[in-house]
Design a protein around this motif. Structure first.
Motif, PDB file in Angstrom:
ATOM      1  N   LEU A 426      36.170  44.819  44.005  1.00  0.00           N
ATOM      2  CA  LEU A 426      36.850  44.666  45.297  1.00  0.00           C
ATOM      3  C   LEU A 426      37.906  43.572  45.245  1.00  0.00           C
ATOM      4  O   LEU A 426      39.027  43.740  45.757  1.00  0.00           O
ATOM      5  N   TRP A 427      37.573  42.442  44.605  1.00  0.00           N
ATOM      6  CA  TRP A 427      38.530  41.336  44.539  1.00  0.00           C
ATOM      7  C   TRP A 427      39.757  41.720  43.726  1.00  0.00           C
ATOM      8  O   TRP A 427      40.886  41.439  44.127  1.00  0.00           O
ATOM      9  N   HIS A 428      39.568  42.363  42.585  1.00  0.00           N
ATOM     10  CA  HIS A 428      40.720  42.728  41.756  1.00  0.00           C
ATOM     11  C   HIS A 428      41.580  43.796  42.431  1.00  0.00           C
ATOM     12  O   HIS A 428      42.811  43.792  42.273  1.00  0.00           O
ATOM     13  N   LEU A 429      40.947  44.713  43.162  1.00  0.00           N
ATOM     14  CA  LEU A 429      41.745  45.689  43.907  1.00  0.00           C
ATOM     15  C   LEU A 429      42.576  44.999  44.990  1.00  0.00           C
ATOM     16  O   LEU A 429      43.776  45.290  45.145  1.00  0.00           O
ATOM     17  N   ALA A 430      41.940  44.089  45.735  1.00  0.00           N
ATOM     18  CA  ALA A 430      42.676  43.374  46.777  1.00  0.00           C
ATOM     19  C   ALA A 430      43.788  42.516  46.179  1.00  0.00           C
ATOM     20  O   ALA A 430      44.906  42.471  46.712  1.00  0.00           O
ATOM     21  N   ARG A 431      43.483  41.828  45.078  1.00  0.00           N
ATOM     22  CA  ARG A 431      44.502  40.986  44.466  1.00  0.00           C
ATOM     23  C   ARG A 431      45.666  41.814  43.928  1.00  0.00           C
ATOM     24  O   ARG A 431      46.837  41.418  44.050  1.00  0.00           O
ATOM     25  N   ALA A 432      45.346  42.965  43.311  1.00  0.00           N
ATOM     26  CA  ALA A 432      46.425  43.818  42.812  1.00  0.00           C
ATOM     27  C   ALA A 432      47.304  44.319  43.954  1.00  0.00           C
ATOM     28  O   ALA A 432      48.537  44.378  43.824  1.00  0.00           O
ATOM     29  N   TYR A 433      46.677  44.675  45.073  1.00  0.00           N
ATOM     30  CA  TYR A 433      47.466  45.142  46.221  1.00  0.00           C
ATOM     31  C   TYR A 433      48.352  44.023  46.766  1.00  0.00           C
ATOM     32  O   TYR A 433      49.540  44.237  47.053  1.00  0.00           O
ATOM     33  N   ILE A 434      47.777  42.817  46.912  1.00  0.00           N
ATOM     34  CA  ILE A 434      48.554  41.696  47.447  1.00  0.00           C
ATOM     35  C   ILE A 434      49.671  41.305  46.487  1.00  0.00           C
ATOM     36  O   ILE A 434      50.816  41.056  46.901  1.00  0.00           O
ATOM     37  N   ASN A 435      49.362  41.234  45.185  1.00  0.00           N
ATOM     38  CA  ASN A 435      50.402  40.895  44.212  1.00  0.00           C
ATOM     39  C   ASN A 435      51.506  41.946  44.194  1.00  0.00           C
ATOM     40  O   ASN A 435      52.689  41.619  44.020  1.00  0.00           O
ATOM     41  N   GLY A 436      51.107  43.212  44.374  1.00  0.00           N
ATOM     42  CA  GLY A 436      52.129  44.250  44.449  1.00  0.00           C
ATOM     43  C   GLY A 436      53.034  44.084  45.654  1.00  0.00           C
ATOM     44  O   GLY A 436      54.253  44.256  45.569  1.00  0.00           O
ATOM     45  N   LYS A 437      52.424  43.726  46.791  1.00  0.00           N
ATOM     46  CA  LYS A 437      53.236  43.472  47.981  1.00  0.00           C
ATOM     47  C   LYS A 437      54.163  42.271  47.772  1.00  0.00           C
ATOM     48  O   LYS A 437      55.323  42.288  48.221  1.00  0.00           O
ATOM     49  N   LEU A 438      53.660  41.234  47.104  1.00  0.00           N
ATOM     50  CA  LEU A 438      54.505  40.070  46.843  1.00  0.00           C
ATOM     51  C   LEU A 438      55.669  40.416  45.926  1.00  0.00           C
ATOM     52  O   LEU A 438      56.797  39.951  46.123  1.00  0.00           O
ATOM     53  N   ASP A 439      55.401  41.233  44.901  1.00  0.00           N
ATOM     54  CA  ASP A 439      56.484  41.618  43.987  1.00  0.00           C
ATOM     55  C   ASP A 439      57.513  42.516  44.676  1.00  0.00           C
ATOM     56  O   ASP A 439      58.707  42.436  44.379  1.00  0.00           O
TER      57      ASP A 439
END
Length: 702
Positions: A426-439
């Motif tokens: 769950l954490w890695h999915l959330a982090r990947a989504y947030i990092n994608g939004k930041l990029d």
């Protein structure tokens, strides 16, 4: 408990004989016993049961083992001696079975003869051969009918299935599925005798496992050796094929060895005999592992370390000795130490290759990559945990319903592993989504002002939300694991609340900083990339934390300012900014002409494609500001987007200087005329006032 029952039984036996002697009177003339001396009916029934032959035989058998059990209960046997005793008993069982193995082979041969006699050796042999060959023949026909696909054709190159992950998956796995289905046909079609049916099932399982091992192994080699977008490979193909061949040989050997052990069960072999054959076959597994260690490929320019080779050889030999000694828990822990990290690294490498490959179906898909990567890791670790639980004798139904300490710990440990893996996913999915939004929301790529403001807000809030989410997931996961292990989390939560209050009183400054930061963000006072001023602090906002903001001064220094110390904030990058310019011209200047010249310069700025997107209102002359002692002071102004006024101002001043020179407009400068001593001090004072007026404060760089 068993020793206690034996002691009670022994005491009851003594009581029985004493009661019997008491119950038989010494002479007929003796007086009968009173009712108070007679035992209750339940005791008499128990005493009668103690006299039965079955109970006496059981008591005699248990009394023989009582001394050893008594020593264990009394603590005279240490944990080390228990382990040694366990190993000795296991080795004695296996060695005894080895001595009796020839006789068991003869018995098994007689069982096979009786099994095959009604049907005949020819028919059974034909059915077994068909079981071995049907899958291979059907798969060969399938490959002839369905050719190897070609993905795309270029001018000089045909890109085949090996360069495309999705087609590669189908090409490797589908034939293996066809092989498995074809192998099951003779197993279901023929009328196998009972023992032969067990043999056929074991062989079919071994064949299917071997075929899928080859298919998945080749797929894994194709993935980890897949070229990246830059043409490089993370693992060379020769190295990948080397480890594929050794690992496939090991897995296939293990599968058929398992089939042999399963065949021995219906043939009547004892448990010790099955262990004996398994240990003999284990020597082959040890040989395969040692050969792979000593012939492992090394990178170009490196040398194979003999210390590592000998160390791994001795380690595998030690694992084989643990296996022979019956220490299954230590054996599988030792296997996991070597195998589990390698399996996880290979899985991660395969997913990374799919993500980085130019033609990979995971290329550019962050969420799918993380889901596959962490999902595969979670499946591997969960399967390893359940397998370890089974190896130490904890069946699934027992772990689910057991109430012993070991059952609760095993259930809690395996449940904790699953919870932690789910939290990690769950954490890695959330982090990947947030990092994608930041990029995707970088300020540099914004086109309009509204889009730039929205992206700046995302760049500000998403990192803070990511940190808060990490803390929340970690706390919830830890509490769930503790609850699964039987720990009461209610007092922990209450205690954490009390501790939180105490820490809050002791860390009021930190609490003040955190709360102030929440309100600053709520008010949208500043965003990442904006230039702000607050007291003695000023600079570009680079990043946030829960309690502070980092400001990069225009001269370079980075300042970390707690939110509680900011106070009133002046944001220099919101909406628009007005830049005012003051010029000193001589008293004989034609002000109308000067206004026209400045208007022309403003138009030139608008015509410049580098400046016009940032100009809201171009440069204009506002009029005469004042009459100075030596010059007329005129005021110019322009409205620009925040942060762009500095570059535009510098270029505007340069253009003004050149335009004034071309049009005969002169800048006024203070002059000193010395006529007498009395006027000299006045001239110096006038010059000092002029210099003080021209001194400018520091301005941030664009």
């Amino acid at each position: 408990m068993m020793q206690l029952l034996i002691s009670m039984a022994f005491a009851l036996a003594v009581a029985t004989s004493a009661a019997a002697q008491t119950a038989n009177p010494p002479s007929p003339s003796s007086t009968p016993t009173t009712s108070a001396a007679q035992p209750p009916a339940e005791v008499r029934q128990m005493l009668e049961l103690m006299q039965t032959p079955q109970v006496k035989e059981w008591m005699a058998t248990q009394m023989k083992a009582a001394p050893t059990a008594t020593l264990t209960e009394a603590g005279e046997m240490s944990a080390l001696s228990e382990l040694v005793g366990h190993a000795r008993r296991h080795v004695e069982m296996v060695s005894g079975a080895a001595m009796e193995f020839p006789g068991e082979v003869e018995t098994a041969s007689e069982v096979v003869e009786r099994e095959v006699a009604p049907t005949g050796w020819l028919l059974i042999t034909t059915e077994v051969i068909a079981l071995f060959l049907t899958g291979a023949i059907v798969e060969l026909l399938f490959r002839l009918i369905v050719p190897k696909p070609r993905i795309r054709r270029t001018e000089d190159e045909v890109v085949t299935v090996a360069h495309h992950a999705a087609a590669n998956l189908l090409y490797r796995v589908v034939p293996a599925i066809v092989f498995a289905m074809a192998t099951l046909v003779p197993l279901l079609a023929f009328n196998w005798p009972p023992i032969t049916r067990s043999m056929a099932i074991a062989i079919a399982v071994a064949l299917i496992v071997a075929r899928f091992t080859v298919a998945l192994g080749r797929l894994l080699v194709a993935l980890v050796t897949l070229p990246r977008a830059d043409g490089e490979r993370q693992i060379s193909r020769a190295r990948g094929l080397f480890w594929f061949r050794r690992c496939a040989t090991f897995a296939i050997y293990f599968a058929f060895g398992w089939a042999v052990i399963q065949l021995m069960v219906p043939l009547g072999f004892s448990e010790g005999a099955r262990y004996f054959v398994g240990y003999i076959l284990g020597i082959g597994l040890f040989a395969i592992a040692v050969e792979a260690i000593w012939h492992r490929p090394v990178e170009e320019g490196e040398h194979r370390s003999f210390t590592v080779s000998w160390g791994l050889t001795l380690y595998f030999a030690f694992l084989w000795l643990l296996w022979v000694s019956g220490f299954n828990l230590l054996l599988w822990l030792g296997i996991y130490v070597v195998l589990l990290p390698r399996a996880l690294s290979v899985a991660t490498l395969a997913v990374r290759s799919l993500h980085q490959a130019e033609a990979g179906f995971l290329a550019g898909r962050r969420i799918a990559t993380v889901l596959l990567d962490r999902g595969v890791r979670a499946l591997i670790i969960t399967a390893a945990a359940f397998w370890l639980g089974r190896m130490i004798g904890l069946a699934a139904d027992r772990m689910a319903a057991g109430e012993t300490m070991l059952d609760r710990l095993a259930r809690g440990a395996i449940g904790g592993i699953v919870i932690l893996l789910a939290a990690d996913l769950l954490w890695h999915l959330a982090r990947a989504y947030i990092n994608g939004k930041l990029d995707d929301s970088r300020i540099e790529g914004a086109i309009t002002d509204e889009e730039k403001a929205s992206r700046a807000r995302l760049q500000t809030l998403l990192p803070i939300f990511r940190n808060i989410l990490a803390v929340v997931i970690a706390v919830i996961a830890v509490l769930m694991v503790l609850s699964g292990l039987g720990v009461e989390i209610g007092p922990l939560i209450a205690g954490a609340g009390v501790v939180g209050v105490a820490v809050g009183f002791g860390a009021q400054t930190i609490v003040k900083d955190v709360i102030s930061g929440m309100f600053y963000l709520w008010d949208d006072a500043f965003r990442v990339g904006e230039y702000i001023e607050s007291g003695s602090h000023k600079g570009v906002v680079e990043a946030f934390s829960l309690r502070s903001v980092r400001l990069r001064h225009h001269r370079g220094p980075l300042t970390t300012v707690p939110f509680g110390e900011l106070g009133a904030v002046r944001n220099l990058n919101r909406d628009w900014t007005i830049d005012k310019i003051t010029l000193n011209v001589t008293y004989d200047t034609d002000l109308v002409k000067a206004k026209k010249v400045i208007k022309q310069i403003g138009q030139q700025l608008l015509d410049n494609p580098d400046y016009s997107p940032h100009i809201i209102e171009t440069l204009k002359m506002k009029g005469v500001e004042q009459f100075g002692e030596f010059a007329i002071v005129i005021r110019l102004a322009m409205t620009t987007k925040p942060g762009e006024q500095f570059v535009i101002r510098r270029n505007a001043l340069a253009m003004i200087r050149n335009a004034f020179k071309e049009n005969g407009i002169e800048f006024a400068v203070p002059t000193v005329q010395v006529s007498s001593e009395g006027h000299e001090s006045e001239a110096h004072a006038a010059a000092a006032r002029h210099l003080s007026q021209r001194s400018n404060s520091d301005e941030p760089a664009a």
